[in-house]
Scaffold this motif. Structure first.
Motif, mmCIF file in Angstrom:
data_model
loop_
_atom_site.group_PDB
_atom_site.id
_atom_site.type_symbol
_atom_site.label_atom_id
_atom_site.label_comp_id
_atom_site.label_asym_id
_atom_site.label_seq_id
_atom_site.Cartn_x
_atom_site.Cartn_y
_atom_site.Cartn_z
ATOM 1 N N LEU A 349 -1.385 1.374 4.477
ATOM 2 C CA LEU A 349 -0.043 1.867 4.197
ATOM 3 C C LEU A 349 -0.101 3.156 3.379
ATOM 4 O O LEU A 349 0.706 4.073 3.590
ATOM 5 N N ALA A 350 -1.051 3.247 2.459
ATOM 6 C CA ALA A 350 -1.215 4.489 1.691
ATOM 7 C C ALA A 350 -1.521 5.655 2.625
ATOM 8 O O ALA A 350 -0.959 6.757 2.478
ATOM 9 N N ARG A 351 -2.390 5.421 3.584
ATOM 10 C CA ARG A 351 -2.713 6.466 4.562
ATOM 11 C C ARG A 351 -1.466 6.861 5.369
ATOM 12 O O ARG A 351 -1.215 8.040 5.617
ATOM 13 N N ALA A 352 -0.691 5.853 5.788
ATOM 14 C CA ALA A 352 0.506 6.131 6.586
ATOM 15 C C ALA A 352 1.526 6.938 5.788
ATOM 16 O O ALA A 352 2.154 7.876 6.308
ATOM 17 N N LEU A 353 1.697 6.600 4.511
ATOM 18 C CA LEU A 353 2.626 7.341 3.656
ATOM 19 C C LEU A 353 2.152 8.770 3.452
ATOM 20 O O LEU A 353 2.955 9.723 3.473
ATOM 21 N N LEU A 354 0.842 8.929 3.268
ATOM 22 C CA LEU A 354 0.277 10.267 3.086
ATOM 23 C C LEU A 354 0.432 11.104 4.346
ATOM 24 O O LEU A 354 0.929 12.243 4.305
ATOM 25 N N GLU A 355 0.038 10.553 5.472
ATOM 26 C CA GLU A 355 -0.003 11.333 6.709
ATOM 27 C C GLU A 355 1.381 11.568 7.308
ATOM 28 O O GLU A 355 1.569 12.503 8.099
ATOM 29 N N SER A 356 2.352 10.726 6.924
ATOM 30 C CA SER A 356 3.728 10.961 7.388
ATOM 31 C C SER A 356 4.536 11.755 6.374
ATOM 32 O O SER A 356 5.727 11.994 6.570
ATOM 33 N N ARG A 357 3.874 12.134 5.262
ATOM 34 C CA ARG A 357 4.506 12.916 4.187
ATOM 35 C C ARG A 357 5.747 12.205 3.656
ATOM 36 O O ARG A 357 6.797 12.823 3.434
ATOM 37 N N SER A 358 5.584 10.898 3.401
ATOM 38 C CA SER A 358 6.729 10.086 2.993
ATOM 39 C C SER A 358 6.832 9.899 1.484
ATOM 40 O O SER A 358 7.856 10.195 0.889
ATOM 41 N N ASP A 359 5.775 9.396 0.840
ATOM 42 C CA ASP A 359 5.864 9.069 -0.580
ATOM 43 C C ASP A 359 4.460 9.091 -1.169
ATOM 44 O O ASP A 359 3.772 8.081 -1.225
ATOM 45 N N ARG A 360 4.033 10.260 -1.647
ATOM 46 C CA ARG A 360 2.670 10.410 -2.151
ATOM 47 C C ARG A 360 2.439 9.583 -3.413
ATOM 48 O O ARG A 360 1.346 9.051 -3.627
ATOM 49 N N THR A 361 3.458 9.458 -4.248
ATOM 50 C CA THR A 361 3.293 8.697 -5.492
ATOM 51 C C THR A 361 3.017 7.224 -5.197
ATOM 52 O O THR A 361 2.098 6.608 -5.780
ATOM 53 N N ARG A 362 3.803 6.661 -4.297
ATOM 54 C CA ARG A 362 3.559 5.260 -3.928
ATOM 55 C C ARG A 362 2.215 5.108 -3.224
ATOM 56 O O ARG A 362 1.491 4.141 -3.448
ATOM 57 N N ALA A 363 1.877 6.057 -2.398
ATOM 58 C CA ALA A 363 0.604 6.011 -1.688
ATOM 59 C C ALA A 363 -0.553 5.975 -2.676
ATOM 60 O O ALA A 363 -1.513 5.208 -2.500
ATOM 61 N N LEU A 364 -0.481 6.785 -3.728
ATOM 62 C CA LEU A 364 -1.552 6.818 -4.715
ATOM 63 C C LEU A 364 -1.670 5.476 -5.439
ATOM 64 O O LEU A 364 -2.779 4.980 -5.672
ATOM 65 N N GLY A 365 -0.538 4.870 -5.774
ATOM 66 C CA GLY A 365 -0.581 3.563 -6.428
ATOM 67 C C GLY A 365 -1.205 2.493 -5.543
ATOM 68 O O GLY A 365 -2.004 1.666 -6.002
ATOM 69 N N LEU A 366 -0.844 2.510 -4.264
ATOM 70 C CA LEU A 366 -1.386 1.523 -3.318
ATOM 71 C C LEU A 366 -2.890 1.689 -3.140
ATOM 72 O O LEU A 366 -3.649 0.718 -3.168
ATOM 73 N N VAL A 367 -3.336 2.912 -2.945
ATOM 74 C CA VAL A 367 -4.760 3.118 -2.662
ATOM 75 C C VAL A 367 -5.610 2.860 -3.905
ATOM 76 O O VAL A 367 -6.755 2.398 -3.801
ATOM 77 N N ILE A 392 -7.805 9.005 -1.767
ATOM 78 C CA ILE A 392 -7.443 9.441 -3.117
ATOM 79 C C ILE A 392 -7.709 10.933 -3.281
ATOM 80 O O ILE A 392 -6.904 11.676 -3.852
ATOM 81 N N ALA A 393 -8.837 11.394 -2.752
ATOM 82 C CA ALA A 393 -9.159 12.819 -2.838
ATOM 83 C C ALA A 393 -8.106 13.651 -2.111
ATOM 84 O O ALA A 393 -7.693 14.723 -2.603
ATOM 85 N N ARG A 394 -7.658 13.188 -0.970
ATOM 86 C CA ARG A 394 -6.632 13.919 -0.231
ATOM 87 C C ARG A 394 -5.306 13.943 -0.993
ATOM 88 O O ARG A 394 -4.591 14.957 -0.989
ATOM 89 N N LEU A 395 -4.980 12.822 -1.632
ATOM 90 C CA LEU A 395 -3.719 12.748 -2.381
ATOM 91 C C LEU A 395 -3.735 13.643 -3.606
ATOM 92 O O LEU A 395 -2.691 14.147 -4.055
ATOM 93 N N ARG A 396 -4.916 13.856 -4.178
ATOM 94 C CA ARG A 396 -5.026 14.686 -5.366
ATOM 95 C C ARG A 396 -5.059 16.176 -5.038
ATOM 96 O O ARG A 396 -4.866 17.003 -5.927
ATOM 97 N N SER A 397 -5.348 16.482 -3.779
ATOM 98 C CA SER A 397 -5.399 17.904 -3.405
ATOM 99 C C SER A 397 -3.980 18.433 -3.218
ATOM 100 O O SER A 397 -3.055 17.675 -2.888
ATOM 101 N N PRO A 398 -3.771 19.714 -3.385
ATOM 102 C CA PRO A 398 -2.410 20.291 -3.251
ATOM 103 C C PRO A 398 -1.845 20.087 -1.857
ATOM 104 O O PRO A 398 -2.568 20.067 -0.883
#
Length: 398
Positions: A349-367, A392-398
């Motif tokens: 789900l973290a990957r899906a949120l990241l790749e769909s540009r939905s909710d990076r904050t929630r994605a980071l918490g999940l992963v 996590i590395a992808r979420l931390r990048s700009p």
């Protein structure tokens, strides 16, 4: 010979023999129906009581109709009352055990555990702690404990069941293989890879020797070995094992048997590991259809299918399509469920949120939560731990 009790006994024995042979469960049910008709007509309520217990087991467990089996409880208990069975009669414990199996098959875990504990207590009082039926109840109780994530209790119950079965039945009985295989599943989930593989291979060797290479239970052992290889990332080896399982089960189980749902999920995971999204999606859709036919709509067991479908959507590049099944899967994962399975859903789900540009904050918490679980899972968590670090590395990048 016009002696009704003998005809009832013959039909009962015929049903028991047929129920022991995969693929003959419906004919076993038919033989039971005939025996029950004769028992009811002759007023033989003791025989009718035995037959109800057997029918509940065959319908709920072997034929995959748990709701039908659970609905038969009242009729069985009325037969018990007419027969004058004492509260401590072992038949009552056998009914409770078979109802527990049916409740488990229906995805009603709490009800199944309560029924199983009642059956175990009655069997210990009526039969003694060393009786094989006590081993059967311990085995089911262990499976239920494992499914709610209490692996220490599951391992303890399986060890006791194995000891009871070996002492009562000998080292070469199929029930001993069942306990070896089931204990192997627990050790696998605990990350004790070498021990798990040894137990699965012992079970496989015993079953092939005693039951023959094409028996349903040989397929079960092969499936367990394959699932361990799958978690280690050995996709080609696992896929070959699952193909053999499929060949065995297609000849020995009815098409809608819930075992095929487990197998299809495993085959879907192989396809995911091999990068084949279309094949993974097809396998997981088949698994979902089979599982939905036998469990409640909100059964936690459906989380495996929804997670697999979400991961297949991710693999095919459709992150938005992955969100719905993965949210469903996470909602079905109870807080006390097996941590690595919940973590798998959280990671996807973290990957899906990241790749769909939905909710990076929630994605980071999940992963982050998933990474913590995989970090403590040893060899079996290594692949997903690496994936978690990459997300996590992808979420931390700009």
């Amino acid at each position: 010979i016009a002696y009704t009790p003998l005809h009832i006994e013959l039909d009962e024995r015929r049903a028991r023999l047929r129920s022991a042979v995969p693929g003959h469960y419906r004919s076993a049910e038919s033989a039971l129906d005939e025996a029950m008709r004769k028992a009811a007509a002759s007023g033989d309520d003791r025989a009718l009581s035995r037959l109800w217990v057997l029918l509940v087991g065959i319908v709920g467990n072997d034929l995959g109709r748990p709701a039908d089996a659970l609905s038969q409880r009242r009729s069985a208990e009325l037969a018990f009352a007419r027969a004058g069975l004492s509260p401590a009669d072992a038949l009552r414990a056998s009914l409770l055990h078979n109802l527990a199996l049916a409740a488990w098959r229906a995805g009603r875990a709490d009800e199944a555990e309560q029924l199983c504990r009642e059956a175990l207590a009655m069997r210990e009082r009526a039969l003694g702690a060393a009786h094989p039926d006590v081993g059967n109840s311990l085995n089911l109780l262990a499976i239920l404990a494992g499914e709610r994530g209490d692996l220490d209790a599951a391992g303890s119950h399986h060890e006791r069941a194995l000891a009871v079965r070996r002492a009562a039945l000998g080292d070469n009985h199929p029930f001993v293989a069942d306990s070896l295989d089931n204990l192997g599943v627990v050790r696998q989930r605990q990350g004790r890879v070498a021990e798990a593989l040894a137990l699965h291979e012992q079970a496989l060797s015993l079953r092939e020797r005693v039951l023959g290479p094409d028996h349903t239970d040989v397929g079960t052992s092969l499936n367990n070995v394959g699932s361990l290889r799958l978690e280690l990332g050995q996709y080609d080896v696992a896929g070959t094992l699952f193909e053999r399982v499929n060949a065995i089960w297609r000849e020995t189980l009815p098409p809608g048997d819930v075992s095929f749902a487990i197998l299809r999920i495993n085959q879907g995971d192989v396809a995911l590991g091999q990068g084949d999204a279309a094949r993974a999606h097809k396998a997981c859709e088949e698994a979902l259809a089979i599982e939905r036919a036998v469990v409640e709509p909100d059964s936690p067991t459906l989380a495996w299918q929804f997670t697999c479908l979400g991961e297949a959507a991710l693999l095919s590049g459709h992150a938005k399509d992955a969100l719905v099944p993965l949210e469903k899967a996470l909602a079905l994962r109870a807080e006390d469920a097996l941590p690595t399975e919940r973590a798998r859903t959280e990671l996807a789900l973290a990957r899906a949120l990241l790749e769909s540009r939905s909710d990076r904050t929630r994605a980071l918490g999940l992963v982050r939560a998933a990474r913590e679980v995989f970090a403590g899972a040893g060899e079996l968590g290594a692949l997903r731990l690496s994936e978690s670090e990459r997300v996590i590395a992808r979420l931390r990048s700009p």
